[in-house]
Design a protein around this motif. Structure first.
Motif, PDB file in Angstrom:
ATOM      1  N   THR A  16      -2.576  -4.238  -2.816  1.00  0.00           N
ATOM      2  CA  THR A  16      -2.530  -5.161  -1.995  1.00  0.00           C
ATOM      3  C   THR A  16      -1.177  -5.150  -1.612  1.00  0.00           C
ATOM      4  O   THR A  16      -0.425  -4.527  -1.638  1.00  0.00           O
ATOM      5  CB  THR A  16      -2.459  -6.589  -2.697  1.00  0.00           C
ATOM      6  OG1 THR A  16      -1.236  -6.625  -4.404  1.00  0.00           O
ATOM      7  CG2 THR A  16      -3.761  -6.977  -3.295  1.00  0.00           C
ATOM      8  N   ILE A  17       0.000  -6.149  -1.314  1.00  0.00           N
ATOM      9  CA  ILE A  17       1.157  -6.302  -0.610  1.00  0.00           C
ATOM     10  C   ILE A  17       2.519  -6.572  -1.404  1.00  0.00           C
ATOM     11  O   ILE A  17       2.420  -8.028  -2.138  1.00  0.00           O
ATOM     12  CB  ILE A  17       1.336  -7.364   0.459  1.00  0.00           C
ATOM     13  CG1 ILE A  17       3.438  -6.944   1.186  1.00  0.00           C
ATOM     14  CG2 ILE A  17       0.911  -8.422   0.254  1.00  0.00           C
ATOM     15  CD1 ILE A  17       3.187  -7.228   2.981  1.00  0.00           C
ATOM     16  N   GLY A  18       3.397  -6.337  -2.025  1.00  0.00           N
ATOM     17  CA  GLY A  18       4.301  -6.514  -3.024  1.00  0.00           C
ATOM     18  C   GLY A  18       5.505  -7.061  -2.651  1.00  0.00           C
ATOM     19  O   GLY A  18       6.045  -6.417  -1.301  1.00  0.00           O
ATOM     20  N   GLY A  19       6.408  -7.698  -3.844  1.00  0.00           N
ATOM     21  CA  GLY A  19       7.759  -8.309  -2.940  1.00  0.00           C
ATOM     22  C   GLY A  19       7.286  -9.875  -3.183  1.00  0.00           C
ATOM     23  O   GLY A  19       6.987 -10.591  -2.561  1.00  0.00           O
ATOM     24  N   THR A  20       8.696 -10.461  -3.428  1.00  0.00           N
ATOM     25  CA  THR A  20       8.840 -11.778  -3.334  1.00  0.00           C
ATOM     26  C   THR A  20       8.770 -12.226  -1.836  1.00  0.00           C
ATOM     27  O   THR A  20       8.376 -13.341  -1.283  1.00  0.00           O
ATOM     28  CB  THR A  20      10.396 -12.100  -4.318  1.00  0.00           C
ATOM     29  OG1 THR A  20       9.837 -11.993  -5.323  1.00  0.00           O
ATOM     30  CG2 THR A  20      10.232 -13.734  -3.916  1.00  0.00           C
ATOM     31  N   CYS A  21       9.842 -11.447  -1.422  1.00  0.00           N
ATOM     32  CA  CYS A  21       9.159 -11.716   0.164  1.00  0.00           C
ATOM     33  C   CYS A  21       8.079 -11.608   0.985  1.00  0.00           C
ATOM     34  O   CYS A  21       7.597 -12.873   1.385  1.00  0.00           O
ATOM     35  CB  CYS A  21      10.704 -10.821   1.022  1.00  0.00           C
ATOM     36  SG  CYS A  21      10.004 -11.130   2.737  1.00  0.00           S
ATOM     37  N   MET A  27       6.883   0.662   5.291  1.00  0.00           N
ATOM     38  CA  MET A  27       5.486  -0.819   5.778  1.00  0.00           C
ATOM     39  C   MET A  27       4.682   0.459   5.821  1.00  0.00           C
ATOM     40  O   MET A  27       4.702   2.188   6.313  1.00  0.00           O
ATOM     41  CB  MET A  27       6.282  -0.790   7.478  1.00  0.00           C
ATOM     42  CG  MET A  27       4.801  -1.549   8.180  1.00  0.00           C
ATOM     43  SD  MET A  27       4.503  -2.828   8.348  1.00  0.00           S
ATOM     44  CE  MET A  27       6.256  -4.328   7.784  1.00  0.00           C
ATOM     45  N   ASN A  28       3.636   0.237   5.963  1.00  0.00           N
ATOM     46  CA  ASN A  28       2.551   0.841   6.363  1.00  0.00           C
ATOM     47  C   ASN A  28       0.964  -0.060   6.452  1.00  0.00           C
ATOM     48  O   ASN A  28       1.701  -1.346   7.251  1.00  0.00           O
ATOM     49  CB  ASN A  28       2.041   1.762   5.431  1.00  0.00           C
ATOM     50  CG  ASN A  28       2.057   0.724   3.402  1.00  0.00           C
ATOM     51  OD1 ASN A  28       1.023  -0.374   3.915  1.00  0.00           O
ATOM     52  ND2 ASN A  28       2.247   1.588   2.562  1.00  0.00           N
ATOM     53  N   GLU A  29      -0.105   0.769   6.492  1.00  0.00           N
ATOM     54  CA  GLU A  29      -1.289  -0.271   7.617  1.00  0.00           C
ATOM     55  C   GLU A  29      -1.933  -1.160   6.847  1.00  0.00           C
ATOM     56  O   GLU A  29      -2.083  -2.123   6.396  1.00  0.00           O
ATOM     57  CB  GLU A  29      -2.119   0.639   7.589  1.00  0.00           C
ATOM     58  CG  GLU A  29      -2.085   2.165   9.194  1.00  0.00           C
ATOM     59  CD  GLU A  29      -2.002   0.719  10.103  1.00  0.00           C
ATOM     60  OE1 GLU A  29      -2.581  -0.493  10.790  1.00  0.00           O
ATOM     61  OE2 GLU A  29      -1.152   1.053  11.035  1.00  0.00           O
ATOM     62  N   HIS A  30      -1.841  -0.802   5.205  1.00  0.00           N
ATOM     63  CA  HIS A  30      -1.883  -2.093   4.198  1.00  0.00           C
ATOM     64  C   HIS A  30      -1.233  -3.031   4.448  1.00  0.00           C
ATOM     65  O   HIS A  30      -1.409  -3.976   4.395  1.00  0.00           O
ATOM     66  CB  HIS A  30      -1.915  -1.541   2.669  1.00  0.00           C
ATOM     67  CG  HIS A  30      -3.251  -0.602   2.410  1.00  0.00           C
ATOM     68  ND1 HIS A  30      -4.277  -0.281   2.663  1.00  0.00           N
ATOM     69  CD2 HIS A  30      -2.096   1.073   2.194  1.00  0.00           C
ATOM     70  CE1 HIS A  30      -4.543   0.909   2.355  1.00  0.00           C
ATOM     71  NE2 HIS A  30      -3.855   1.698   1.902  1.00  0.00           N
ATOM     72  N   ILE A  31       0.083  -2.948   4.777  1.00  0.00           N
ATOM     73  CA  ILE A  31       0.846  -4.606   4.612  1.00  0.00           C
ATOM     74  C   ILE A  31       0.884  -4.831   6.187  1.00  0.00           C
ATOM     75  O   ILE A  31       0.721  -5.898   5.760  1.00  0.00           O
ATOM     76  CB  ILE A  31       2.194  -3.708   4.168  1.00  0.00           C
ATOM     77  CG1 ILE A  31       3.143  -2.618   3.496  1.00  0.00           C
ATOM     78  CG2 ILE A  31       3.373  -4.734   4.558  1.00  0.00           C
ATOM     79  CD1 ILE A  31       3.827  -2.620   2.731  1.00  0.00           C
ATOM     80  N   LYS A  32       0.717  -4.229   7.487  1.00  0.00           N
ATOM     81  CA  LYS A  32       0.411  -4.794   8.380  1.00  0.00           C
ATOM     82  C   LYS A  32      -0.578  -5.633   8.076  1.00  0.00           C
ATOM     83  O   LYS A  32      -0.642  -6.553   8.996  1.00  0.00           O
ATOM     84  CB  LYS A  32       0.540  -3.578   9.311  1.00  0.00           C
ATOM     85  CG  LYS A  32       1.904  -3.381   9.985  1.00  0.00           C
ATOM     86  CD  LYS A  32       1.299  -1.525  10.922  1.00  0.00           C
ATOM     87  CE  LYS A  32       2.358  -0.834  11.474  1.00  0.00           C
ATOM     88  NZ  LYS A  32       2.291   0.051  12.222  1.00  0.00           N
ATOM     89  N   ASN A  33      -2.475  -5.577   7.919  1.00  0.00           N
ATOM     90  CA  ASN A  33      -2.915  -5.670   7.733  1.00  0.00           C
ATOM     91  C   ASN A  33      -2.561  -7.070   6.747  1.00  0.00           C
ATOM     92  O   ASN A  33      -3.302  -8.421   6.843  1.00  0.00           O
ATOM     93  CB  ASN A  33      -4.351  -4.694   7.275  1.00  0.00           C
ATOM     94  CG  ASN A  33      -4.700  -3.855   7.955  1.00  0.00           C
ATOM     95  OD1 ASN A  33      -4.302  -3.593   8.970  1.00  0.00           O
ATOM     96  ND2 ASN A  33      -5.116  -2.541   7.837  1.00  0.00           N
ATOM     97  N   LEU A  34      -1.760  -7.326   5.698  1.00  0.00           N
ATOM     98  CA  LEU A  34      -2.135  -8.535   5.003  1.00  0.00           C
ATOM     99  C   LEU A  34      -0.760  -9.696   5.112  1.00  0.00           C
ATOM    100  O   LEU A  34      -0.441 -10.397   4.691  1.00  0.00           O
ATOM    101  CB  LEU A  34      -1.388  -7.503   3.732  1.00  0.00           C
ATOM    102  CG  LEU A  34      -2.672  -7.021   2.700  1.00  0.00           C
ATOM    103  CD1 LEU A  34      -2.351  -5.700   1.336  1.00  0.00           C
ATOM    104  CD2 LEU A  34      -3.973  -7.587   2.484  1.00  0.00           C
TER     105      LEU A  34
END
Length: 400
Positions: free
Chosen positions: A88-93, A114-121
């Motif tokens: 999943t994506i993490g971080g308060t932001c 940044m990576n593909e997981h983050i972009k998709n989420l």
């Protein structure tokens, strides 16, 4: 470029959310021959999988949540292979951005990896600027342990009383925290609120001072245009870094928000969260220590504001509690506004309600406290609740 009323910063990461499996932990305890005496030794850096295991067991035994830092990615990957997990994506932001988008609020985010997981989420209609132009894979291992669980291996006997979560960081990009001039120069001109959280894994003090000096300049500019500055605290790996962050930035912060564990860490004592006199004294101490206009504290029983015009933030507190509790109930399956509305309408938690009344009688107009709500679900989520609180608080703040 698209402008938003809400700006969010500063960092993010890729979360490996491990599925709770006490048998895997017990096997690891036996494999590395870990004993009760190892849990009582002084904390040390996490250099290998055994160090990681000992730190995890200490958190679980104490019944608290928290964060610790890894020295290398390979240790995280090796440990994660013992469990099922979800990326999943993490971080308060980004987590708060995802939460508030469920209520129809968009935002602009400052990210560092940044990576593909983050972009998709990420929400597709929210904006972001990443200060790192190369693809990267900063990992957070997230271990969520339930209440009433047992870990039994060698001479170790651990029984959990309450659910909580542990975060193990491998955070290069957050540790250097490159800041994007493009983000601050071009994306915040219409921001009514800027949420700031980060710097907590930076340990190079000279580099941190450089980043904080730049951040201070940006906060001054934002304040001049009427933006409210909301600072969400984090678990600092280095106390000097924590002190530097407050020294450089807090003169320009309007709201300082933290959870109950962070409150106890600052005060260096245990606090009964249902004792209104103890909590009122703690809130007063934090406000005076940091000379901040408003302190917000969120816990499992209640959320409160203490300071200037505190009662004006009742809707913000209710929004934060409702969002965090909705995530607590539904986890990542929270996708519909109807789930938020259902949670909003739940009856107040009786202990929290009693506390709120006692707190009000002590602090008067200097404080505002909203109780949590009664939850019947047994299978709950403890990951990202603070981020969800931010995601419920800030939309209401942007309407003030």
């Amino acid at each position: 470029m698209q402008q938003h009323k809400i700006g969010l910063g500063l960092g993010n990461n890729t979360d490996f959310e491990l599925v709770w499996n006490p048998k895997a932990l017990e096997q690891c305890i036996r494999e590395y021959d870990v004993h009760e005496k190892d849990l009582k030794e002084e904390r040390r850096p996490i250099l290998n999988e055994k160090d990681l295991l000992i730190n995890v067991l200490r958190f679980i035994k104490s019944g608290i949540g928290g964060e610790c830092i890894l020295e290398d990615t390979e240790t995280a990957l090796q440990f994660s292979k013992r469990f099922d997990y979800e990326i999943t994506i993490g971080g308060t932001c980004p987590r708060s951005a995802i939460a508030m988008r469920k209520l129809g609020y968009t935002s602009c985010m400052h990210l560092v990896t940044m990576n593909e997981h983050i972009k998709n989420l990420l929400p597709p209609d929210c904006s972001y600027v990443c200060s790192n132009k190369d693809e990267s894979f900063d990992i957070h291992l997230i271990i969520q342990y339930p209440a009433d669980a047992d870990i039994i291996a060698n001479d170790i006997r651990i029984h959990t009383v309450r659910a909580n979560r542990i975060i193990i960081d491998d955070d290069y990009n957050n540790s250097i925290m490159n800041l994007s001039e493009d983000f601050f120069d071009n994306y915040l001109s219409e921001a009514k609120v800027f949420m700031l959280s980060g710097f907590n894994v930076m340990q190079d003090h000279e580099l941190l001072k450089k980043r904080l000096s730049y951040m201070k300049e940006q906060l001054i500019k934002l304040k001049k245009q009427g933006t409210t500055i909301y600072y969400e605290d984090a678990c600092f790996a280095d106390e000097t870094s924590n002190q530097l962050c407050k020294a450089y930035l807090f003169e320009h912060v309007d709201i300082f928000s933290l959870n109950e564990d962070e409150m106890k860490d600052y005060l260096q004592r245990d606090i009964d969260l249902l004792d209104a006199s103890q909590v009122a004294a703690a809130a007063k101490t934090l406000k005076e220590r940091f000379a901040i206009p408003l302190v917000v504290i969120h816990s499992k029983y209640w959320a409160l504001a203490y300071g200037n015009h505190a009662k004006a933030y009742a809707a913000c507190l209710k929004g934060g509690i409702t969002m965090a509790t909705t995530r607590f109930r539904f986890g990542d399956s929270f996708n519909e506004p109807a789930q938020y509305k259902e949670t909003y309408a739940l009856p107040d938690d009786e202990e929290g309600k009693k506390f709120a009344g006692a707190f009000a009688s002590i602090v008067g107009d200097r404080g505002c406290c909203i109780p949590s709500v009664m939850v019947e679900e047994q299978k709950v989520t403890t990951i990202g609740l603070g981020d969800a609180f931010v995601g419920g608080f800030i939309p209401q703040l942007s309407e003030m």
